[in-house]
Design a protein around this motif. Structure first.
Motif, mmCIF file in Angstrom:
data_model
loop_
_atom_site.group_PDB
_atom_site.id
_atom_site.type_symbol
_atom_site.label_atom_id
_atom_site.label_comp_id
_atom_site.label_asym_id
_atom_site.label_seq_id
_atom_site.Cartn_x
_atom_site.Cartn_y
_atom_site.Cartn_z
ATOM 1 N N SER A 73 0.857 -1.190 0.000
ATOM 2 C CA SER A 73 0.000 0.000 0.000
ATOM 3 C C SER A 73 0.886 1.230 0.000
ATOM 4 N N TRP A 74 0.288 2.360 -0.358
ATOM 5 C CA TRP A 74 1.029 3.616 -0.343
ATOM 6 C C TRP A 74 0.047 4.747 -0.087
ATOM 7 N N THR A 75 0.539 5.773 0.547
ATOM 8 C CA THR A 75 -0.317 6.933 0.801
ATOM 9 C C THR A 75 0.469 8.192 0.473
ATOM 10 N N GLY A 76 -0.244 9.150 -0.094
ATOM 11 C CA GLY A 76 0.359 10.448 -0.375
ATOM 12 C C GLY A 76 -0.116 11.438 0.656
ATOM 13 N N SER A 77 0.730 12.388 0.978
ATOM 14 C CA SER A 77 0.291 13.456 1.878
ATOM 15 C C SER A 77 -0.735 14.311 1.139
ATOM 16 N N ALA A 78 -1.427 15.170 1.868
ATOM 17 C CA ALA A 78 -2.486 15.987 1.273
ATOM 18 C C ALA A 78 -1.945 16.849 0.130
ATOM 19 N N ASP A 79 -0.711 17.296 0.255
ATOM 20 C CA ASP A 79 -0.135 18.137 -0.803
ATOM 21 C C ASP A 79 0.575 17.315 -1.890
ATOM 22 N N SER A 80 0.439 15.995 -1.831
ATOM 23 C CA SER A 80 1.057 15.086 -2.817
ATOM 24 C C SER A 80 2.573 15.256 -2.891
ATOM 25 N N MET A 81 3.163 15.670 -1.764
ATOM 26 C CA MET A 81 4.617 15.878 -1.750
ATOM 27 C C MET A 81 5.353 14.723 -1.080
ATOM 28 N N THR A 82 4.673 14.010 -0.197
ATOM 29 C CA THR A 82 5.344 12.945 0.548
ATOM 30 C C THR A 82 4.611 11.627 0.320
ATOM 31 N N TRP A 83 5.336 10.644 -0.126
ATOM 32 C CA TRP A 83 4.729 9.355 -0.435
ATOM 33 C C TRP A 83 5.304 8.284 0.470
ATOM 34 N N THR A 84 4.437 7.575 1.162
ATOM 35 C CA THR A 84 4.868 6.550 2.110
ATOM 36 C C THR A 84 4.427 5.176 1.605
ATOM 37 N N PHE A 85 5.388 4.289 1.431
ATOM 38 C CA PHE A 85 5.101 2.946 0.915
ATOM 39 C C PHE A 85 5.248 1.921 2.036
ATOM 40 N N LYS A 86 4.222 1.077 2.207
ATOM 41 C CA LYS A 86 4.332 -0.062 3.124
ATOM 42 C C LYS A 86 4.767 -1.262 2.295
ATOM 43 N N LEU A 87 5.797 -1.956 2.762
ATOM 44 C CA LEU A 87 6.372 -3.018 1.937
ATOM 45 C C LEU A 87 5.911 -4.406 2.397
ATOM 46 N N ARG A 88 5.888 -5.295 1.463
ATOM 47 C CA ARG A 88 5.497 -6.678 1.694
ATOM 48 C C ARG A 88 6.475 -7.336 2.685
ATOM 49 N N GLU A 89 5.944 -8.131 3.600
ATOM 50 C CA GLU A 89 6.823 -8.799 4.571
ATOM 51 C C GLU A 89 7.130 -10.221 4.130
ATOM 52 N N GLY A 90 8.248 -10.720 4.590
ATOM 53 C CA GLY A 90 8.595 -12.120 4.336
ATOM 54 C C GLY A 90 9.067 -12.407 2.926
ATOM 55 N N VAL A 91 9.452 -11.361 2.194
ATOM 56 C CA VAL A 91 9.961 -11.568 0.833
ATOM 57 C C VAL A 91 11.472 -11.745 0.892
ATOM 58 N N THR A 92 11.991 -12.738 0.158
ATOM 59 C CA THR A 92 13.442 -12.914 0.123
ATOM 60 C C THR A 92 13.955 -12.803 -1.302
ATOM 61 N N PHE A 93 15.169 -12.309 -1.392
ATOM 62 C CA PHE A 93 15.851 -12.293 -2.686
ATOM 63 C C PHE A 93 16.293 -13.713 -3.035
ATOM 64 N N HIS A 94 16.691 -13.898 -4.277
ATOM 65 C CA HIS A 94 17.110 -15.225 -4.733
ATOM 66 C C HIS A 94 18.315 -15.761 -3.962
ATOM 67 N N ASP A 95 19.111 -14.854 -3.372
ATOM 68 C CA ASP A 95 20.272 -15.324 -2.608
ATOM 69 C C ASP A 95 19.918 -15.560 -1.140
ATOM 70 N N GLY A 96 18.622 -15.468 -0.797
ATOM 71 C CA GLY A 96 18.199 -15.807 0.556
ATOM 72 C C GLY A 96 18.067 -14.624 1.491
ATOM 73 N N LYS A 97 18.618 -13.464 1.107
ATOM 74 C CA LYS A 97 18.517 -12.287 1.979
ATOM 75 C C LYS A 97 17.092 -11.762 1.981
ATOM 76 N N SER A 98 16.682 -11.193 3.114
ATOM 77 C CA SER A 98 15.337 -10.625 3.208
ATOM 78 C C SER A 98 15.258 -9.301 2.475
ATOM 79 N N PHE A 99 14.107 -9.062 1.866
ATOM 80 C CA PHE A 99 13.860 -7.780 1.225
ATOM 81 C C PHE A 99 13.358 -6.789 2.258
ATOM 82 N N THR A 100 14.019 -5.629 2.340
ATOM 83 C CA THR A 100 13.585 -4.599 3.292
ATOM 84 C C THR A 100 13.548 -3.242 2.593
ATOM 85 N N SER A 101 13.170 -2.243 3.385
ATOM 86 C CA SER A 101 13.076 -0.886 2.842
ATOM 87 C C SER A 101 14.436 -0.391 2.343
#
Lengths: 319, 544
Positions: free
Chosen positions: B122-150
């Motif tokens: 999900s993502w939300t924009g501030s009222a002035d559309s200047m700040t965008w906040t993204f919530k990231l999927r949990e439990g995702v790993t890269f092909h090399d096994g490392k966790s995907f984070t922000s």
């Protein structure tokens, strides 16, 4: 006498290659647009253009750049590929090997086959083997190689599925993989190349078989095989050698078309990619390589002619 | 002797030329441009017998999903971007077909152009559309096994913005976003603070340059291809062969296929031959011309599928040069011809009429508005402007197989208004450097699939280096800015529709049609689905 003939031919060959390299250089300078802007695209900043111009030495006069290139080339340094950023020789190495393999197959199979067919046609003049061979070679001569390739692909790759239609590996393909896929591209080149050699060999065989010394040999009771192999063939080969040389040299152009159609990872495919990417040092190398092949083939033909011609071979009795 | 090498040299402009609109876009442009050599295609055609009418629509596996087997290997032929191809998604020389298989983006595109979640849930924009906040999927790993984070998400965008990457997408994002504007409050949140408001900002992250790579991988990603996508890399050779295998821990589920083998084949005809000979199962990013598509459709093992409205075709009129600096003349050129007639004549109707609007009818923001063709009205204006007597030069080239047919079709249709179009064919090699944006009137085309904010701002707004008509309309610019400031989607839609109306009325772009792309694939392939820059790697499979 012989040494001086060879020396003169070799000197001419060097001169030709040098002139070719100069022509190629001039032609590449004439490409539309500034090379640096072509390479960087429309969004290039002036700083990036200036930097690349410096890197390519485009800020120096053309004659100076040519001399630099020539100086490098005689010592085997053809510059750096703009695409791979590797020295030209190592960037082109695998492609050279692959085209070399294709050329080897084409020359060995093609030249042998066409000489045999030419001799057979010459010996059976105006009878059905001659008519068949001459007819087919006339067709081969008239049809461009991309049509030959397409027909071969249609019949042998798409319909019968005996051979692959394209090489699916890149230039790092193993020789084994290439040998599986090499037959259709090789056949396309052989068909077009063989036609000329067959025609020439046939004509010169007919001439030689009608000559006095062949009649003499026959009168002396030599077997037909011995007459053909020992007396007629070496003399009939002489005028054919130049045709062979020209056709082998022509392969340089033919491989570009045929490699592209079969996705064969050789020097022709590399050349097309280099044109597309404006990889000028690579193009220059390939063009000079083409000239070199052409000249060397002709030089070898001359030398072979000398070695086969007793009048040129024997000092003091020439002329 | 048959020294015919020149005849087959594909006349293609350098890959780099228009790369800011998407790197592989360019190489795929060149690939599509080459078409099928008429001779080769007609040979095949006559030999294979006629396969009936253009059977693309009837035998389209998109429409017939069918039963799909779990497992198997799909062999794909693709045009190489360059001998220096890379797996770095941000690069202008990325090997496009690998990207969607190996990587995921924060957001992806729906068929109507709207934004769908991918790694961002999900993502939300501030009222002035200047700040965008993204919530990231949990439990995702890269092909090399490392966790995907922000940290990975932030790094990816910074990597695109880094001038050293020379990413085509940098020019799109940089006006709004500085690397310092990206922060990661926690492992599942990334915040992007813009320099100026943009309510459509998230749509700019749908680009295929925005696939997410691991934190700190700039120097290695070109070869490792480590992502979070449905497939992981087995091998990759630039301009050569490579393969990817199913990633069992992909967050979207397990792909139908076990393996995809990808082969680079530069020549279009060679690609089609490989399909007909059964060496490959799918010919990616290759628009078959009519003859080739009939050949493929007539084959016993292969068939064709259609990507609707894959490209839009345009005759840009340079509004900074006579006679197109006159808005009345531009409008007259737009009503002088019949779009349906041009579509039928140029590409046998294999597309959709665009009515001078480059926004696809499927787009959620599309405005159904058109100028009614009126040759008589056009004639009067052109008479007054002295163009009827003088005629008008139109430049085209063999760069793309449709440019010249489109030009000829326009010429033919505009005769109704008495317009005398003189077609000039320019060298394909330097077409986009010497003719495009240089000559007053030429033929060109673009890929569809760009989000509307990017499309309108990049191709039609004054100041953009891709504004191919030089059109400078302050009202248009202020509508686009108003749209960017409008957080409410319905109101924003109104702005974009106003912009489209203005564009159709006043711009320098004659857009006759969208053209479908016909691709070739084996009859064994199921669930092939592609639009814009989206390819469904998860569900594509082989017949059970």
């Amino acid at each position: 006498m012989l040494a001086s003939v060879i020396a003169r031919r070799a000197a001419f060959a060097l001169l030709t290659i040098w002139l070719a390299s100069l022509l190629v250089f001039v032609a590449l300078q004439a490409l539309p647009g500034n090379l640096a802007t072509q390479l960087l695209g429309r969004d290039a900043t002036p700083e990036a253009v200036a930097q690349l111009e410096q890197q390519l030495h485009l800020d120096r006069p053309a004659w100076q750049r040519y001399l630099d290139w020539l100086g490098g080339a005689v010592t085997g340094d053809f510059g750096t590929s703009l695409v791979s950023q590797q020295p030209i020789l190592s960037a082109a190495g695998l492609a050279l090997r692959n085209t070399g393999l294709l050329a080897l197959v084409v020359v060995v199979v093609g030249v042998t086959l066409s000489l045999v067919l030419g001799v057979v046609a010459g010996l059976t003049r105006d009878r059905w083997p001659d008519l068949g061979i001459s007819g087919v070679s006339l067709i081969g001569m008239s049809v461009p190689e991309f049509t030959v390739s397409t027909v071969l692909v249609l019949v042998f790759a798409i319909r019968l599925q005996w051979f692959p239609a394209v090489v699916t590996d890149g230039s790092d393909a193993t020789v084994g993989t290439l040998l599986e896929a090499i037959w259709l591209p090789a056949a396309s080149l052989v068909v077009v190349m063989a036609a000329y050699i067959v025609r020439m060999m046939r004509t010169s065989m007919i001439d030689v078989m009608a000559s006095d010394y062949v009649s003499m040999a026959r009168i002396r009771g030599l077997t037909s095989v011995r007459v053909v192999l020992r007396h007629a063939l070496p003399n009939a080969l002489l005028p054919t050698l130049n045709v062979i040389a020209i056709n082998v040299a022509w392969l340089v152009g033919g491989v570009v078309v045929v490699e592209s159609i079969f996705n064969y990872p050789g020097i022709g495919t590399l050349m097309l990619q280099s044109v597309r990417n404006r990889d000028v040092p690579m193009l220059q190398f390939i063009a000079v390589l083409g000239a070199l092949t052409f000249v060397v083939c002709n030089l070898l033909a001359d030398l072979a002619a000398i070695s086969l011609n007793p009048r040129l071979r024997t000092p003091g009795r020439a002329g | 002797m048959n020294h015919t090498a020149e005849a087959r040299l594909p006349a293609q402009a350098p890959e780099f030329q228009r790369s800011a609109l998407g790197g592989p876009l360019l190489s795929r442009r060149s690939a599509l441009a080459a078409g099928i050599s008429t001779l080769g295609a007609s040979w095949l055609l006559s030999a294979c017998g006629t396969g009936g009418a253009a059977s693309g629509q009837q035998s389209n596996p998109v429409a017939v999903p069918g039963e799909v087997r779990q497992g198997g290997t799909l062999r794909m032929a693709r045009p190489p971007a360059s001998d220096a191809e890379s797996l770095d998604p941000a690069s202008s020389l990325s090997a496009y077909e690998y990207l969607g298989a190996l990587y995921s983006r924060l957001v992806k595109q729906a068929e109507d152009g709207t934004v769908l979640p991918d790694l961002a849930t999900s993502w939300t924009g501030s009222a002035d559309s200047m700040t965008w906040t993204f919530k990231l999927r949990e439990g995702v790993t890269f092909h090399d096994g490392k966790s995907f984070t922000s940290a990975d998400a932030a790094y990816t965008v910074r990597h695109i913005l880094d001038p050293a990457t020379k990413s085509p997408q940098a020019g799109v994002l940089a006006p709004f976003l500085k690397a310092s504007g990206i922060t990661t409050p926690d492992k599942q949140t990334v915040v992007m603070k813009l320099a100026s408001p943009n309510a459509e900002f998230v749509s700019l992250l749908m680009s295929y340059n925005c696939y997410v790579i691991p934190d700190g991988s700039a120097s290695t990603i070109a070869k490792t291809g480590i992502g979070t996508g449905p497939f992981s890399l087995v091998s990759f050779t630039p301009a050569g062969k490579g393969s990817v295998k199913a990633n069992p821990s992909y967050f979207g589920g397990r792909p139908k296929l076990d393996t995809i083998e990808l082969t680079a084949i530069a020549d279009v005809q060679a690609r089609v031959n490989a399909l007909l000979a059964g060496q490959v199962d799918l010919v990616a990013q290759t628009n078959l011309d009519l003859a080739a598509s009939k050949t493929v459709a007539a084959s016993s093992t292969a068939t064709t599928a259609t990507v609707k409205n894959a490209q839009w075709y345009v005759l840009p009129m340079l509004t900074t040069a006579a006679p197109f600096d006159d808005a009345e003349v531009r409008a007259a050129f737009k009503v002088a011809y019949e779009p349906q007639a041009v579509l039928d004549l140029a590409i046998n109707g294999r597309g959709t009429v665009a009515n001078n609007n480059p926004v696809t009818p499927k787009d959620a923001n599309y405005l159904d508005y058109k100028l009614t063709p009126d040759p008589e009205k056009a004639r009067a204006v052109l008479q007054k402007a002295g163009i009827l007597a003088a005629g008008q030069e139109l430049f085209t080239s063999s760069y793309d197989p449709v440019l010249t047919p489109m030009s000829l079709a326009y010429q033919s249709s505009a005769k109704a208004a008495g317009l005398d179009i003189k077609i000039k064919t320019a060298s394909a090699d330097s077409y986009y450097t010497d003719v495009w944006i240089k000559k007053p009137f030429c033929a060109s085309y673009w890929y569809t699939g760009r989000p509307i904010d990017q499309l309108l701002n990049q191709v039609f707004r004054a100041g953009s280096s891709y504004n191919e008509t030089g059109w400078s309309n302050p009202q248009f610019a202020s509508i686009l800015d108003a749209a960017r400031k409008t957080a409410d989607a319905a109101k924003r839609r109104q702005h974009y529709q106003d912009a489209q109306k203005l564009l159709v009325d006043d711009s320098g772009s004659i857009v006759p049609f969208f053209a479908d792309r016909t691709i070739g694939l084996s009859k064994e392939v199921r669930n092939y689905a592609e639009f814009g820059f989206e390819f469904d790697y998860l569900n594509i499979g082989l017949k059970a």
